[in-house]
Design a protein around this motif. Structure first.
Motif, mmCIF file in Angstrom:
data_model
loop_
_atom_site.group_PDB
_atom_site.id
_atom_site.type_symbol
_atom_site.label_atom_id
_atom_site.label_comp_id
_atom_site.label_asym_id
_atom_site.label_seq_id
_atom_site.Cartn_x
_atom_site.Cartn_y
_atom_site.Cartn_z
ATOM 1 N N UNK A 287 -7.115 3.555 42.098
ATOM 2 C CA UNK A 287 -7.006 2.093 42.110
ATOM 3 C C UNK A 287 -5.558 1.769 41.760
ATOM 4 N N UNK A 288 -4.926 0.933 42.583
ATOM 5 C CA UNK A 288 -3.510 0.630 42.334
ATOM 6 C C UNK A 288 -3.344 -0.390 41.225
ATOM 7 N N UNK A 289 -2.129 -0.472 40.735
ATOM 8 C CA UNK A 289 -1.803 -1.431 39.689
ATOM 9 C C UNK A 289 -1.877 -2.868 40.226
ATOM 10 N N UNK A 290 -1.526 -3.054 41.500
ATOM 11 C CA UNK A 290 -1.448 -4.422 42.046
ATOM 12 C C UNK A 290 -2.261 -4.581 43.330
ATOM 13 N N UNK A 291 -3.469 -4.071 43.309
ATOM 14 C CA UNK A 291 -4.355 -4.271 44.460
ATOM 15 C C UNK A 291 -5.785 -3.993 44.017
ATOM 16 N N UNK B 161 1.300 11.316 50.130
ATOM 17 C CA UNK B 161 1.023 10.316 49.094
ATOM 18 C C UNK B 161 0.352 9.103 49.735
ATOM 19 N N UNK B 162 -0.258 8.262 48.909
ATOM 20 C CA UNK B 162 -0.895 7.041 49.420
ATOM 21 C C UNK B 162 0.035 5.850 49.186
ATOM 22 N N UNK B 163 -0.286 4.736 49.783
ATOM 23 C CA UNK B 163 0.591 3.564 49.604
ATOM 24 C C UNK B 163 0.365 2.887 48.253
ATOM 25 N N UNK B 164 -0.586 3.394 47.480
ATOM 26 C CA UNK B 164 -0.946 2.756 46.213
ATOM 27 C C UNK B 164 -0.151 3.275 45.014
ATOM 28 N N UNK B 165 0.720 4.262 45.239
ATOM 29 C CA UNK B 165 1.315 4.975 44.102
ATOM 30 C C UNK B 165 2.094 4.079 43.142
ATOM 31 N N UNK B 166 1.929 4.377 41.877
ATOM 32 C CA UNK B 166 2.597 3.655 40.784
ATOM 33 C C UNK B 166 4.054 4.111 40.697
ATOM 34 N N UNK C 277 6.387 -1.902 40.711
ATOM 35 C CA UNK C 277 5.243 -1.152 40.160
ATOM 36 C C UNK C 277 4.520 -0.371 41.242
ATOM 37 N N UNK C 278 4.369 -1.012 42.416
ATOM 38 C CA UNK C 278 3.713 -0.339 43.542
ATOM 39 C C UNK C 278 4.528 -0.669 44.790
ATOM 40 N N UNK C 279 5.668 -0.045 44.873
ATOM 41 C CA UNK C 279 6.694 -0.419 45.843
ATOM 42 C C UNK C 279 6.212 -0.365 47.287
ATOM 43 N N UNK C 280 5.509 0.711 47.637
ATOM 44 C CA UNK C 280 5.106 0.901 49.042
ATOM 45 C C UNK C 280 4.162 -0.218 49.467
ATOM 46 N N UNK C 281 3.189 -0.455 48.600
ATOM 47 C CA UNK C 281 2.170 -1.473 48.875
ATOM 48 C C UNK C 281 2.774 -2.877 48.955
ATOM 49 N N UNK C 282 3.621 -3.197 47.986
ATOM 50 C CA UNK C 282 4.187 -4.551 47.910
ATOM 51 C C UNK C 282 5.200 -4.764 49.030
ATOM 52 N N UNK C 283 5.994 -3.745 49.335
ATOM 53 C CA UNK C 283 6.946 -3.880 50.445
ATOM 54 C C UNK C 283 6.208 -4.108 51.750
ATOM 55 N N UNK C 284 5.131 -3.337 51.944
ATOM 56 C CA UNK C 284 4.370 -3.475 53.184
ATOM 57 C C UNK C 284 3.822 -4.902 53.314
#
Ligand code: PLP
Length: 422
Positions: A191-195, A136-141, A384-391
């Motif tokens: 395209x991610x929800x928050x990036x 999976x990518x870090x952008x997942x919803x 919403x985009x846990x991986x991305x926001x946590x990172x």
């Protein structure tokens, strides 16, 4: 009723702009300022607010609204089944229009009420076995994250995340390295929800094809924002919502399932619409993607979704994409020049979603203060985009998302108001 009649006459006037527009389309490759004004005139909400919440839900074109309202009015008078009979051709054509939007075959399209349903039809339809790996990518919803975690609980799959590079760009090499002979699926979010970043989905598709791995793409935020071609991307499944950049009504969406993959997926919810034959001992599924649909759905919204797809195709997805990128680059540029504002987007390809924070002000408060000035933005939550926001170590962000019908003047006004509230 009076109001409806009034609206209808306004809409008919505005519809005539479509004719003018085709002239502009022939004379220029980019959307001109004059054309923007016409497109805004075809969008009832454009004059009311500065709408920078297109990644939440875009404003409907008048023609889409009219399509839905007209159908519902006829349904109310003639009866739901009777009006469906009258519109059978148009309802069938809706699949062709949607297919055209993504360069698919109409038999590869199932209409769903949102992107999550479409994504779940594809993901949960896969016959996972213990030990299967999903990349999976870090952008997942959040829907996708829940899907992965659920499949890990239910089947014992392993989830591997391919994180973006330090500069924010997707790393194809990391993807290659993550693949093993246990990899069952690559799932990516365009395209991610928050990036603001856009993933190189066709390059990912090439890797998936080389290794003969199923490829599921979440195109929820990219549909209507940029050209989408499932053949060029090389995905097996693709999920889309209607309400975002596609400018369709809320409660609409669809999923593309490649023909060759349809028989490999379990159809999880089946009714009489999903099958071609039934006996007292067995049934046979349809031989197209409609097997993944149920019979009852909102026909007016199906037509609205198709109208929105047609509207976008008529303007031209390349032209839409070009203008969105220009406006977003301008907005990012302006925000980056403002003290106290941190723009979080990075990566080698950015889209119409602009993510930022204001020093000392909660995102929700920024949103409220902007709303008081008739400016719509939304707040992106970590979940919403846990991986991305946590990172990134972020709990919330402000999301300003521009569409082709927005203007440079609106960006000016937005920045002036933001300056005054920060
Ligand atoms: C990237 C992405 N995927 C999927 C979804 C889910 O879409 P829907 O609410 O239509 O199910 C969203 C919604 O914000 C999203 O941004």
């Amino acid at each position: 009723m009076l109001q409806n009649n009034k609206t209808a006459s306004v809409l008919i006037d505005k519809d005539s702009f479509i004719l003018y527009r085709s002239k502009f389309k022939m004379s220029t490759d980019t959307i001109s300022e004059q054309e923007v004004q016409m497109l805004r005139a075809e969008t009832r909400g454009a004059a009311a607010n500065i709408h920078f919440n297109n990644a939440g839900a875009s404003l409907l074109p008048n023609a889409v609204l009219k399509t839905v309202v007209d159908y519902l009015n006829e349904e109310a008078v003639s009866g739901g089944y009777e009006i469906e009979d009258l519109y059978r051709q148009q309802l069938g054509d809706a699949y062709s229009t949607i297919a055209r939007l993504i360069n698919a075959d109409p038999a590869e399209v199932a209409i769903a009420e949102n992107a999550s349903t479409g994504w779940c039809i594809a993901f949960h339809g896969i016959d996972f076995k213990k030990g299967d790996e999903v990349i999976v990518t870090e952008l997942e919803y959040v829907t996708n994250m829940i899907g992965f975690l659920n499949a890990r609980k239910l089947y014992g799959i392993e989830i591997k995340v391919v994180y973006n590079d330090e500069d924010g760009s997707f790393c194809l090499k990391r993807l290659e390295e993550a693949i093993t002979d246990k990899t069952k699926l690559i799932t990516a979010t365009h395209v991610a929800s928050t990036s603001g970043i856009v993933l190189p989905v066709a390059e990912i598709g090439q890797i998936a094809a080389t290794h003969k791995i199923l490829y599921l793409l979440d195109a929820c935020q990219s549909a209507g924002q940029m050209p989408l071609d499932v053949k060029a991307i090389g995905c097996d499944m693709l999920s889309v919502t209607g309400r975002k950049y596609l400018r369709a009504p809320r409660g609409t969406g669809f999923v593309y399932i490649k023909r060759e993959v349809q028989d490999r997926l379990k159809a999880l919810f089946i009714d009489g619409h999903s099958i071609q034959r039934i006996s007292e001992t067995d049934y046979q599924l349809r031989d197209d993607a409609k097997r993944f649909e149920l019979y009852e759905k909102n026909r007016a919204l199906t037509l609205g979704l198709a109208k929105a797809a047609d509207y976008a195709l008529n303007i031209g997805l390349e032209r839409i994409w070009q203008r969105i990128q220009q406006l977003a680059a301008l907005l990012r540029d302006r925000l980056q020049g403002m003290e106290g504002i941190t723009v979080h987007d990075n990566g080698n390809q950015l889209c119409g979603i602009v993510i930022f924070s204001v020093a000392g002000l909660e995102s929700e408060r920024v949103k409220r203060r902007l709303a008081e000035n008739h400016i719509n933005v939304s707040v992106g939550l970590a979940k919403s985009t846990l991986l991305l926001m946590n990172k990134a170590g972020l709990k919330t962000v402000v999301r300003a998302s521009v569409h082709y019908y927005n203007t440079e003047e609106e960006i000016d006004k937005f920045c002036t108001v933001l300056e005054s509230i920060k």
